[in-house]
Scaffold this motif. Structure first.
Motif, PDB file in Angstrom:
ATOM      1  N   TYR A 222      -0.149   1.668  -3.026  1.00  0.00           N
ATOM      2  CA  TYR A 222      -0.202   3.115  -2.795  1.00  0.00           C
ATOM      3  C   TYR A 222      -1.313   3.795  -3.588  1.00  0.00           C
ATOM      4  O   TYR A 222      -2.122   4.531  -3.028  1.00  0.00           O
ATOM      5  N   ILE A 223      -1.384   3.562  -4.893  1.00  0.00           N
ATOM      6  CA  ILE A 223      -2.341   4.288  -5.734  1.00  0.00           C
ATOM      7  C   ILE A 223      -3.774   3.853  -5.452  1.00  0.00           C
ATOM      8  O   ILE A 223      -4.667   4.684  -5.261  1.00  0.00           O
ATOM      9  N   PHE A 224      -4.022   2.554  -5.412  1.00  0.00           N
ATOM     10  CA  PHE A 224      -5.378   2.034  -5.225  1.00  0.00           C
ATOM     11  C   PHE A 224      -5.318   0.846  -4.275  1.00  0.00           C
ATOM     12  O   PHE A 224      -5.339  -0.307  -4.697  1.00  0.00           O
ATOM     13  N   PRO A 225      -5.229   1.089  -2.954  1.00  0.00           N
ATOM     14  CA  PRO A 225      -5.069  -0.005  -1.985  1.00  0.00           C
ATOM     15  C   PRO A 225      -6.215  -1.008  -1.981  1.00  0.00           C
ATOM     16  O   PRO A 225      -6.046  -2.122  -1.484  1.00  0.00           O
ATOM     17  N   LEU A 226      -7.371  -0.621  -2.532  1.00  0.00           N
ATOM     18  CA  LEU A 226      -8.497  -1.545  -2.555  1.00  0.00           C
ATOM     19  C   LEU A 226      -8.183  -2.793  -3.379  1.00  0.00           C
ATOM     20  O   LEU A 226      -8.769  -3.854  -3.162  1.00  0.00           O
TER      21      LEU A 226
END
Length: 277
Positions: A222-226
């Motif tokens: 959620y926060i940083f899908p990368l």
């Protein structure tokens, strides 16, 4: 050579030539240990329903949720131990708590619940027909199609079990891990823990890992899908289609890096279970 349909051989001394199997899997059976009990049936059906619903619900994600067998084993073990302590011995003259939670009960629950940890191929066929070909199959035919495919698979497994299951020289790494964990939980429950340096209980350790996984998954999910899957090499020439297909995370993935374990094992299973042969 005439091989009987049932393995009625009295040769109980047949042992696997692999040290890993021989050290963890016993070739002896204790017929006095109960297997089919109220606890095993109740927990097995409950976990089978839960696992099948969860696995099918998350199957349509880009990275399908992989429900590890170890999670099923630990949950069933805790539920079995809990029921063995709180349930009365009999209910309306029916034995529902025959005593301590046995290893055979645990194995039966695991076999039942494992069937729901992964989706079935026929459902993907029905989904593809509906989405890409606009061909709708009614529920009755869909259920019959799924049941027939399952019966066909079980039939093939029954035919080949004398060649792939009964011989002691056969080894299945994923099944070996399951058997080792079940046997370890059963043996360690009978050993005094005050003589070891490890003071934390298995249940506490399990829930700490669950908490850590829950907190960590917020970052790639959620926060940083990368963080789930990315490729630095692909960023060199992002507009080059051929280069992107070779190095991209959604292509061949050459040079791709991922910090989401579920994305790594979603389609190919866990590489930890299978040794490097």
């Amino acid at each position: 050579m005439n091989i009987s349909l049932l393995n009625n051989s009295n040769d109980d001394d047949e042992q696997s030539p692999y040290e890993e199997v021989a050290a963890n899997i016993s070739n002896k059976d204790d017929p006095t240990i109960l297997c089919l009990t109220f606890r095993s049936v109740f927990i097995g059906i409950l976990l089978t329903c839960i696992m099948s619903i969860v696995s099918q619900f998350f199957n349509y994600r880009t990275s399908p949720l992989d429900i590890n067998i170890g999670l099923v084993i630990l949950l069933s073990y805790m539920m079995g131990e809990f029921m063995s302590k709180i349930l009365p011995e009999k209910f309306f003259n029916i034995t529902i708590n025959p005593g301590s939670f046995s290893m055979k009960e645990h194995a039966l629950i695991t076999i039942m619940a494992t069937t729901g940890t992964s989706t079935v191929g026929p459902i993907d066929i029905i989904t593809v027909q509906r989405i890409y070909y606009n061909y709708y199959v009614d529920h009755v035919n869909a259920m019959l199609f799924i049941i027939v495919m399952h019966l066909l698979a079980f039939s093939i497994a029954g035919i080949l079990k004398r060649y792939l299951v009964w011989p002691a020289s056969m080894i299945w790494p994923k099944a070996l891990m399951t058997c080792c964990l079940i046997r370890t939980l059963d043996i360690e429950s009978k050993i005094e823990t005050n003589k070891t340096r490890w003071k934390m209980t298995r249940s506490k350790f399990f829930w700490l890992i669950v908490l850590f996984q829950f907190i960590w998954y917020w970052f790639p999910g959620y926060i940083f899908p990368l963080l789930s899957m990315f490729s630095f090499i692909c960023m060199i020439a992002p507009h080059n289609i051929i280069f992107s297909q070779i190095t991209g995370a959604n292509g061949l993935g050459l040079g791709a890096i991922g910090f989401d374990w579920n994305a790594c094992i979603a389609f190919f299973g866990s590489p930890i279970l299978v040794p490097f042969w």
